[in-house]
Write a protein that holds these residues in place. Structure first.
Motif, PDB file in Angstrom:
ATOM      1  N   ALA A  91       0.871  -1.344  -0.149  1.00 44.50           N
ATOM      2  CA  ALA A  91       0.027  -0.020   0.094  1.00 44.50           C
ATOM      3  C   ALA A  91       0.835   1.236   0.057  1.00 44.50           C
ATOM      4  N   ASP A  92       1.938   1.366   1.009  1.00 41.12           N
ATOM      5  CA  ASP A  92       2.765   2.283   1.223  1.00 41.12           C
ATOM      6  C   ASP A  92       3.482   2.782  -0.236  1.00 41.12           C
ATOM      7  N   ILE A  93       4.137   1.659  -1.180  1.00 40.59           N
ATOM      8  CA  ILE A  93       4.721   1.916  -2.094  1.00 40.59           C
ATOM      9  C   ILE A  93       3.913   2.273  -3.313  1.00 40.59           C
ATOM     10  N   LEU A  94       2.716   1.524  -3.442  1.00 40.60           N
ATOM     11  CA  LEU A  94       1.826   1.835  -4.781  1.00 40.60           C
ATOM     12  C   LEU A  94       1.379   3.405  -4.599  1.00 40.60           C
ATOM     13  N   SER A  95       0.969   3.785  -3.198  1.00 42.10           N
ATOM     14  CA  SER A  95       0.431   4.986  -3.078  1.00 42.10           C
ATOM     15  C   SER A  95       1.278   6.110  -3.341  1.00 42.10           C
ATOM     16  N   ARG A  96       2.692   6.135  -2.869  1.00 45.95           N
ATOM     17  CA  ARG A  96       3.592   6.936  -3.195  1.00 45.95           C
ATOM     18  C   ARG A  96       4.050   7.198  -4.652  1.00 45.95           C
ATOM     19  N   THR A  97       4.283   6.116  -5.214  1.00 43.78           N
ATOM     20  CA  THR A  97       4.407   5.903  -6.642  1.00 43.78           C
ATOM     21  C   THR A  97       3.519   6.682  -7.528  1.00 43.78           C
ATOM     22  N   ALA A  98       2.291   6.263  -7.228  1.00 40.91           N
ATOM     23  CA  ALA A  98       1.236   7.095  -7.844  1.00 40.91           C
ATOM     24  C   ALA A  98       1.060   8.544  -7.689  1.00 40.91           C
ATOM     25  N   SER A  99       1.432   9.015  -6.406  1.00 42.13           N
ATOM     26  CA  SER A  99       1.214  10.468  -6.118  1.00 42.13           C
ATOM     27  C   SER A  99       2.165  11.039  -6.911  1.00 42.13           C
ATOM     28  N   VAL A 100       3.556  10.633  -6.785  1.00 40.26           N
ATOM     29  CA  VAL A 100       4.572  11.508  -7.535  1.00 40.26           C
ATOM     30  C   VAL A 100       4.388  11.334  -9.058  1.00 40.26           C
ATOM     31  N   ASP A 101       4.129  10.215  -9.585  1.00 38.77           N
ATOM     32  CA  ASP A 101       3.868  10.252 -11.053  1.00 38.77           C
ATOM     33  C   ASP A 101       2.668  11.168 -11.441  1.00 38.77           C
ATOM     34  N   LEU A 102       1.532  11.244 -10.715  1.00 32.49           N
ATOM     35  CA  LEU A 102       0.495  12.170 -11.018  1.00 32.49           C
ATOM     36  C   LEU A 102       0.933  13.692 -11.133  1.00 32.49           C
ATOM     37  N   ARG A 115       2.140  16.383   7.710  1.00 29.09           N
ATOM     38  CA  ARG A 115       2.121  15.157   8.505  1.00 29.09           C
ATOM     39  C   ARG A 115       2.313  13.951   7.597  1.00 29.09           C
ATOM     40  N   GLU A 116       1.338  13.880   6.798  1.00 30.79           N
ATOM     41  CA  GLU A 116       1.241  12.534   5.707  1.00 30.79           C
ATOM     42  C   GLU A 116       2.729  12.388   5.132  1.00 30.79           C
ATOM     43  N   GLY A 117       3.498  13.701   4.545  1.00 35.99           N
ATOM     44  CA  GLY A 117       4.721  13.642   3.994  1.00 35.99           C
ATOM     45  C   GLY A 117       5.468  13.023   5.241  1.00 35.99           C
ATOM     46  N   ILE A 118       5.555  13.522   6.064  1.00 40.07           N
ATOM     47  CA  ILE A 118       6.544  13.189   7.330  1.00 40.07           C
ATOM     48  C   ILE A 118       6.376  11.907   7.654  1.00 40.07           C
ATOM     49  N   HIS A 119       5.209  11.505   8.225  1.00 43.42           N
ATOM     50  CA  HIS A 119       4.923  10.123   8.733  1.00 43.42           C
ATOM     51  C   HIS A 119       3.616   9.699   8.022  1.00 43.42           C
ATOM     52  N   PRO A 120       3.976   8.670   7.165  1.00 45.09           N
ATOM     53  CA  PRO A 120       2.922   8.129   6.084  1.00 45.09           C
ATOM     54  C   PRO A 120       1.851   7.396   7.073  1.00 45.09           C
ATOM     55  N   GLY A 121       0.628   7.861   6.710  1.00 44.34           N
ATOM     56  CA  GLY A 121      -0.519   7.211   7.382  1.00 44.34           C
ATOM     57  C   GLY A 121      -0.903   8.062   8.626  1.00 44.34           C
ATOM     58  N   SER A 122      -0.263   9.192   9.090  1.00 40.64           N
ATOM     59  CA  SER A 122      -0.462   9.906  10.131  1.00 40.64           C
ATOM     60  C   SER A 122      -1.888  10.791   9.622  1.00 40.64           C
ATOM     61  N   ALA A 123      -1.939  11.475   8.714  1.00 41.77           N
ATOM     62  CA  ALA A 123      -3.037  12.029   8.241  1.00 41.77           C
ATOM     63  C   ALA A 123      -4.318  11.474   8.188  1.00 41.77           C
ATOM     64  N   LEU A 124      -4.437  10.103   7.699  1.00 41.05           N
ATOM     65  CA  LEU A 124      -5.673   9.572   7.982  1.00 41.05           C
ATOM     66  C   LEU A 124      -5.962   9.099   9.643  1.00 41.05           C
ATOM     67  N   GLN A 125      -4.875   8.765  10.281  1.00 45.72           N
ATOM     68  CA  GLN A 125      -4.937   8.519  11.727  1.00 45.72           C
ATOM     69  C   GLN A 125      -5.711   9.823  12.529  1.00 45.72           C
ATOM     70  N   ALA A 126      -4.913  10.989  12.060  1.00 43.39           N
ATOM     71  CA  ALA A 126      -5.337  12.336  12.595  1.00 43.39           C
ATOM     72  C   ALA A 126      -6.788  12.520  12.325  1.00 43.39           C
ATOM     73  N   PHE A 127      -7.327  12.139  11.029  1.00 38.84           N
ATOM     74  CA  PHE A 127      -8.430  12.445  10.670  1.00 38.84           C
ATOM     75  C   PHE A 127      -9.631  11.525  11.520  1.00 38.84           C
ATOM     76  N   LYS A 128      -9.252  10.346  11.490  1.00 40.74           N
ATOM     77  CA  LYS A 128      -9.916   9.554  12.508  1.00 40.74           C
ATOM     78  C   LYS A 128     -10.361   9.833  14.147  1.00 40.74           C
ATOM     79  N   GLU A 129      -9.152  10.333  14.466  1.00 42.76           N
ATOM     80  CA  GLU A 129      -8.916  10.869  15.833  1.00 42.76           C
ATOM     81  C   GLU A 129     -10.073  12.055  16.025  1.00 42.76           C
TER      82      GLU A 129
END
Length: 425
Positions: A354-365, A400-414
């Motif tokens: 999940a991490d690799i594919l999402s980062r690859t897609a975002s940089v490509d876009l 936050r997502e750029g520094i710690h992947p997954g943290s943005a979603l966690q912050a949104f949930k919290e």
């Protein structure tokens, strides 16, 4: 006749490995001794595993630099590397994006400040060549790490173990093999793992330069029609540059006299750092992307550019590789006295996908949006940057997502849970 040939082939193969019983055996063999391979070897050896790091030293010093974000810096501290690395670095306290195009839809300036997310710096910019020298010194001091400067020339990967032939006629065996051997990975090929590749009509020029005015620890990225032009701080009044251009323009840039090149860079930067003086010879690299079909299989695991590669945008390359290594170390754990499991690669693939594919897609876009001449795409890109410029909470989530992947979603949930709690109170 075919049956006889098959028997002969099997006998030849057996002869090639007939000294198997006298081979040196390791828990993990890492193929490729660049930054990713060296960091993986140090991390695993510090856990107590017996590690072989295999690969020749670079023939040419790497003139590039690497911006490592906060999560990666914390990992270097954990590996007791940061004390030696830090004097080489410059902090990144802010990142600004400026629209350097002449298009109809232009984006406003966007400023990201580390203080907005409670950090002194997003990360630090590190020159690759002296960083690798520090890693080599640490490798030599680890009793469970052995360094082989010969190339790996053949592999036999089966359910029991991995057998590796070296260019100096030695052979070793290991429970696991880690491919850190770059885009043309021999480990990936030996494991039968396919790869998806793509190219861009771009080349990246990299160099270092000194400048008249202080950079204030701020990295500036100009978005141009050809790609990003990114200045990243180095210690003192010096910076590194990654300038993405069309291949023909890049070739012409490399032929410029030093004084002309310096003036060209100053003009491109709108003289925000005053007079510029380039250092040494610039280097150029064609831009392309790569993603392995799997990131692990059986006793094989892929890290770094053997698994993923994309343009130098957003400081994602080595940071993503370090997350490969963190996952690898966490998955393998400490030595137990037993052989490492034969399905380690499959489990690694599941944890990294999940991490690799999402980062690859975002940089490509992002890169393709800079190249696109389609007006709606340009308008969407400009609108997105305008939203980031004006919306502080959204900008904070992105940082936050750029520094710690997954943290943005966690912050949104919290945040969502907190709102529900308040309404029900």
């Amino acid at each position: 006749m075919r049956a006889l040939q098959a028997v002969i082939s099997r006998r030849k193969r057996a002869t090639a490995w007939e000294v198997l019983s006298t081979m040196d055996h390791y828990d993990i063999a890492i193929i490729g001794a660049g930054l990713a391979g060296s960091l993986a070897a140090i991390a695993l050896a510090r856990e107590g595993h017996r590690v072989a790091l295999v690969g020749p030293r670079p023939a040419i010093a790497d003139g590039r630099t690497t911006a490592l974000m906060d999560q990666s810096i914390e990992y270097l501290k954990k590996l007791d590397l940061w004390g030696e690395v830090e004097p080489l670095t410059a902090p990144l306290v802010a990142i600004r994006i400026l629209d350097g195009t002449s298009r109809l839809f232009r984006a406003p300036p966007v400023n990201f400040r580390a203080s907005e997310v409670g950090l002194d710096a997003f990360g630090y910019n590190i020159p690759n060549a002296p960083f690798l020298e520090i890693l080599e010194r640490h490798e030599a001091g680890l009793p469970t790490l052995e360094r082989a400067t010969a190339a790996a020339t053949r592999f036999d990967i089966d359910g029991a173990e991995v057998r590796i032939g070296l260019g100096d006629d030695r052979s070793i065996t290991a429970d696991l093999v880690v491919g850190a051997d770059g885009r043309r990975s021999a480990v990936r090929e030996a494991a039968g793992i396919g790869v998806r590749t793509w190219s861009y009509p771009q080349a990246a020029i990299v160099l270092n330069f000194s400048h008249e005015l202080p950079h204030q620890d701020v990295s500036t990225e100009f978005h141009t029609e050809g790609g990003p032009f990114t200045q990243v701080p180095l210690p003192g009044n010096r910076s590194s540059l990654v300038w993405v251009r069309k291949p023909r323009d890049a070739e012409e840039t490399l032929t410029l006299a030093p004084d002309v090149l310096s003036r060209t860079i100053e003009d491109r930067m709108q003289s925000i750092l005053g007079k510029v003086t380039t250092e040494g010879m610039p280097q150029s690299f064609p831009l392309s992307g790569l993603s392995a079909r799997r990131f692990g299989k059986g006793r094989t695991l892929l890290v770094g550019e053997a698994a993923h590669a994309f343009p130098p945008i957003g400081a994602q390359g080595l940071n993503l590789s370090l997350r490969d290594i963190m996952t690898l170390v966490d998955l393998i754990g400490r030595p137990t006295g037993s052989r490492l499991p034969a399905d380690t690669g499959d489990r690694f693939d599941g944890r990294r996908r999940a991490d690799i594919l999402s980062r690859t897609a975002s940089v490509d876009l992002l890169n393709r949006s800079l190249l696109s001449n389609f007006l709606p795409v340009q308008a969407l890109r400009a609108a997105g940057l305008h939203l980031l410029s004006s919306a502080g909470p959204l900008r904070g989530l992105l940082m936050r997502e750029g520094i710690h992947p997954g943290s943005a979603l966690q912050a949104f949930k919290e945040g969502l849970r907190e709102q529900i709690r308040r309404k029900s109170a």
